[in-house]
Motif scaffolding. Structure first.
Motif, PDB file in Angstrom:
ATOM      1  N   ALA A   8     -21.639 -14.516   6.320  1.00  0.00           N
ATOM      2  CA  ALA A   8     -21.612 -15.660   7.227  1.00  0.00           C
ATOM      3  C   ALA A   8     -20.957 -16.878   6.588  1.00  0.00           C
ATOM      4  N   PHE A   9     -21.177 -17.091   5.301  1.00  0.00           N
ATOM      5  CA  PHE A   9     -20.602 -18.253   4.629  1.00  0.00           C
ATOM      6  C   PHE A   9     -19.122 -18.059   4.298  1.00  0.00           C
ATOM      7  N   LEU A  10     -18.658 -16.825   4.244  1.00  0.00           N
ATOM      8  CA  LEU A  10     -17.273 -16.566   3.861  1.00  0.00           C
ATOM      9  C   LEU A  10     -16.342 -16.364   5.050  1.00  0.00           C
ATOM     10  N   ILE A  11     -16.878 -16.054   6.218  1.00  0.00           N
ATOM     11  CA  ILE A  11     -16.035 -15.812   7.394  1.00  0.00           C
ATOM     12  C   ILE A  11     -15.248 -17.053   7.825  1.00  0.00           C
ATOM     13  N   PRO A  12     -15.841 -18.260   7.907  1.00  0.00           N
ATOM     14  CA  PRO A  12     -15.066 -19.414   8.401  1.00  0.00           C
ATOM     15  C   PRO A  12     -13.813 -19.715   7.587  1.00  0.00           C
ATOM     16  N   SER A  13     -13.942 -19.806   6.264  1.00  0.00           N
ATOM     17  CA  SER A  13     -12.770 -20.111   5.444  1.00  0.00           C
ATOM     18  C   SER A  13     -11.747 -18.981   5.501  1.00  0.00           C
ATOM     19  N   SER A  14     -12.202 -17.734   5.645  1.00  0.00           N
ATOM     20  CA  SER A  14     -11.279 -16.609   5.735  1.00  0.00           C
ATOM     21  C   SER A  14     -10.485 -16.654   7.034  1.00  0.00           C
ATOM     22  N   ILE A  15     -11.106 -17.083   8.131  1.00  0.00           N
ATOM     23  CA  ILE A  15     -10.388 -17.222   9.401  1.00  0.00           C
ATOM     24  C   ILE A  15      -9.285 -18.252   9.276  1.00  0.00           C
ATOM     25  N   TRP A  16      -9.583 -19.381   8.653  1.00  0.00           N
ATOM     26  CA  TRP A  16      -8.568 -20.405   8.449  1.00  0.00           C
ATOM     27  C   TRP A  16      -7.405 -19.879   7.617  1.00  0.00           C
ATOM     28  N   LEU A  17      -7.716 -19.184   6.552  1.00  0.00           N
ATOM     29  CA  LEU A  17      -6.677 -18.692   5.651  1.00  0.00           C
ATOM     30  C   LEU A  17      -5.788 -17.668   6.345  1.00  0.00           C
ATOM     31  N   LEU A  18      -6.369 -16.684   7.031  1.00  0.00           N
ATOM     32  CA  LEU A  18      -5.569 -15.645   7.671  1.00  0.00           C
ATOM     33  C   LEU A  18      -4.857 -16.183   8.910  1.00  0.00           C
ATOM     34  N   ARG A  19      -5.478 -17.101   9.617  1.00  0.00           N
ATOM     35  CA  ARG A  19      -4.814 -17.697  10.782  1.00  0.00           C
ATOM     36  C   ARG A  19      -3.528 -18.395  10.366  1.00  0.00           C
ATOM     37  N   THR A  20      -3.553 -19.103   9.251  1.00  0.00           N
ATOM     38  CA  THR A  20      -2.344 -19.782   8.757  1.00  0.00           C
ATOM     39  C   THR A  20      -1.244 -18.778   8.454  1.00  0.00           C
ATOM     40  N   TYR A  21      -1.621 -17.614   7.932  1.00  0.00           N
ATOM     41  CA  TYR A  21      -0.619 -16.592   7.625  1.00  0.00           C
ATOM     42  C   TYR A  21      -0.066 -15.967   8.907  1.00  0.00           C
ATOM     43  N   LEU A  22      -0.936 -15.710   9.894  1.00  0.00           N
ATOM     44  CA  LEU A  22      -0.490 -15.075  11.126  1.00  0.00           C
ATOM     45  C   LEU A  22       0.411 -15.988  11.950  1.00  0.00           C
ATOM     46  N   ILE A  23       0.200 -17.293  11.847  1.00  0.00           N
ATOM     47  CA  ILE A  23       1.043 -18.228  12.590  1.00  0.00           C
ATOM     48  C   ILE A  23       2.500 -18.107  12.145  1.00  0.00           C
ATOM     49  N   ARG A  24       2.734 -17.751  10.889  1.00  0.00           N
ATOM     50  CA  ARG A  24       4.097 -17.633  10.370  1.00  0.00           C
ATOM     51  C   ARG A  24       4.819 -16.387  10.886  1.00  0.00           C
ATOM     52  N   ILE A  25       4.080 -15.436  11.420  1.00  0.00           N
ATOM     53  CA  ILE A  25       4.713 -14.236  11.977  1.00  0.00           C
ATOM     54  C   ILE A  25       5.252 -14.581  13.360  1.00  0.00           C
ATOM     55  N   PRO A  26       6.540 -14.386  13.619  1.00  0.00           N
ATOM     56  CA  PRO A  26       7.133 -14.811  14.901  1.00  0.00           C
ATOM     57  C   PRO A  26       6.456 -14.159  16.104  1.00  0.00           C
ATOM     58  N   LYS A  27       6.239 -14.953  17.140  1.00  0.00           N
ATOM     59  CA  LYS A  27       5.643 -14.436  18.368  1.00  0.00           C
ATOM     60  C   LYS A  27       6.593 -13.498  19.101  1.00  0.00           C
ATOM     61  N   GLU A  28       7.877 -13.586  18.777  1.00  0.00           N
ATOM     62  CA  GLU A  28       8.841 -12.698  19.431  1.00  0.00           C
ATOM     63  C   GLU A  28       8.539 -11.225  19.158  1.00  0.00           C
ATOM     64  N   LEU A  29       7.908 -10.939  18.023  1.00  0.00           N
ATOM     65  CA  LEU A  29       7.535  -9.554  17.735  1.00  0.00           C
ATOM     66  C   LEU A  29       6.488  -9.052  18.728  1.00  0.00           C
ATOM     67  N   ASP A  30       5.526  -9.914  19.068  1.00  0.00           N
ATOM     68  CA  ASP A  30       4.535  -9.537  20.074  1.00  0.00           C
ATOM     69  C   ASP A  30       5.204  -9.312  21.420  1.00  0.00           C
ATOM     70  N   GLU A  31       6.104 -10.218  21.782  1.00  0.00           N
ATOM     71  CA  GLU A  31       6.760 -10.114  23.080  1.00  0.00           C
ATOM     72  C   GLU A  31       7.629  -8.864  23.161  1.00  0.00           C
ATOM     73  N   ALA A  32       8.293  -8.525  22.064  1.00  0.00           N
ATOM     74  CA  ALA A  32       9.115  -7.316  22.054  1.00  0.00           C
ATOM     75  C   ALA A  32       8.246  -6.066  22.227  1.00  0.00           C
ATOM     76  N   ALA A  33       7.065  -6.078  21.628  1.00  0.00           N
ATOM     77  CA  ALA A  33       6.159  -4.941  21.781  1.00  0.00           C
ATOM     78  C   ALA A  33       5.628  -4.856  23.210  1.00  0.00           C
ATOM     79  N   TRP A  34       5.358  -6.000  23.831  1.00  0.00           N
ATOM     80  CA  TRP A  34       4.877  -5.982  25.213  1.00  0.00           C
ATOM     81  C   TRP A  34       5.941  -5.449  26.167  1.00  0.00           C
TER      82      TRP A  34
END
Length: 280
Positions: free
Chosen positions: A150-176
Motif C-alpha cells: 500500500a505504501f509503495l503503490i502510489p509512488s510507483s504509479i507516478w513513476l510508471l505513468r511518467t514513462y508511459l506518457i513518453r510512449i506515443p499515443k499513435e501506437l495505440d491508435e494504430a493498434a485500434w
C-alpha cells in the motif's frame, strides 16, 4: 567531428569519479572490514582501518549466534517478492489509465497519491494495527505484505505513468485501427515498450519492500517464524555489548539476495530497451 577530451580534462573526470565513489562506497568498505576483524580489535586504540588478523570467522559464527538467521533472510526475500508482484500487478493498468485517459478527478487522485507518501508509516501504525487485527492478519506474512504494498503503490504509479506518457499515443491508435482492444493493445504493444520502466519500478519496489519491513514486523508480528531480517539483526544487540563484526557479516549476507535480484533484472532492463520496437 567529435571533440576529444584533453588529458587534463580526462584526469579531472576520473578524479571526480574517484571522489564520488569514495563517498558512496566507503561505508560499505568499512562495514566489510569490520566484519573481518575480531571483536576485541574493533575497540583498540589507535583505530586501524585494515584488519590485523582478518578472518571470515564472523560469517560462520553468526549462524550459531542467531540460529534462525537463514529463515529471517528467506522471510525478507519472500515478503519483498510478493510485495513487488502485487505492486506491479496494480501499478501497470493504473499507470496506463492515468497516462492515456482523461477523466474527472485524475489530477486530484494523483495529488492524493503524493499526499500518501508524505505520511510516515510510524504515524499510521495504530490505525494500521487495528485494521490488521480486524482482518485477522496479525502474526502472518500478510501483516507485512499488505501495508508494504500500500505504501509503495502510489509512488510507483507516478513513476510508471511518467514513462508511459513518453510512449506515443499513435501506437495505440494504430493498434485500434487493426482491430485490437484496449487490453490487447496494453499487453502486446505498450508493455514491451514499457518494459524498461516496469523493471525500474520492480527494482525500486523490491528494494523499498526489503528496507521498510522493520517497523511493520515489529508492530504487526510477534512470531519468530514470520520475522524478516531487520528484526533478526536485533539479536546481535546484547544488553552489555553489540557483536559488531557478526552484525556486519549478517548485514552483508542479508543484502546479497537484493544484489542478485538487481543484477538479474538489469539484463532484462537492457533487453527491454529494444523489445517491441519491431512489429512481429
Amino acid at each position: 567531428m567529435i571533440d576529444r577530451y584533453r588529458w587534463f580534462e580526462i584526469l579531472g573526470l576520473y578524479a571526480g569519479l574517484l571522489v564520488f565513489l569514495f563517498f558512496v562506497l566507503s561505508p560499505f568498505i568499512e562495514g566489510f572490514m569490520v566484519s573481518l576483524k575480531p571483536l576485541a580489535q574493533l575497540f583498540s586504540t589507535p583505530y586501524s582501518f585494515i584488519p590485523k588478523r582478518a578472518s571470515f570467522d564472523a560469517y560462520f559464527q553468526m549462524w550459531q549466534s542467531v540460529p534462525m538467521l537463514g529463515l529471517y533472510i528467506f522471510n525478507s526475500f519472500f515478503i519483498s517478492t510478493v510485495v513487488t508482484l502485487i505492486v506491479i500487478a496494480v501499478v501497470v493498468p493504473a499507470a496506463y489509465a492515468f497516462a492515456r485517459f482523461q477523466f474527472a478527478g485524475a489530477g486530484l487522485m494523483l495529488g492524493a497519491f503524493l499526499a500518501v507518501n508524505m505520511f510516515s508509516g510510524a504515524v499510521l501504525l495504530i490505525p494500521l494495527f487495528r485494521l490488521m487485527r480486524s482482518m485477522g492478519l496479525l502474526n502472518t506474512y500478510w501483516a507485512m505484505i499488505v501495508p508494504g504494498a500500500a505504501f509503495l503503490i502510489p509512488s510507483s504509479i507516478w513513476l510508471l505513468r511518467t514513462y508511459l506518457i513518453r510512449i506515443p499515443k499513435e501506437l495505440d491508435e494504430a493498434a485500434w485501427v487493426d482491430g485490437a482492444s484496449r487490453l490487447y493493445t496494453l499487453r502486446r504493444v505498450i508493455l514491451p515498450l514499457a518494459m524498461p520502466g516496469i523493471v525500474v519500478v520492480a527494482i525500486m519496489t523490491f528494494i523499498g519492500a526489503y528496507a521498510q519491513q522493520f517497523i511493520f514486523a515489529l508492530t504487526f508480528n510477534s512470531k519468530s517464524e514470520f520475522m524478516p531480517l531487520p528484526i533478526g539483526l536485533f539479536a546481535f544487540f546484547g544488553k552489555q555489548e553489540v557483536v559488531w563484526n557478526e552484525l556486519m557479516a549478517a548485514s552483508f549476507v542479508g543484502v546479497l539476495p537484493v544484489m542478485i535480484v538487481i543484477v538479474f533484472l538489469q539484463r532484462y532492463l537492457v533487453a527491454g530497451l529494444t523489445a517491441g520496437a519491431v512489429k512481429q
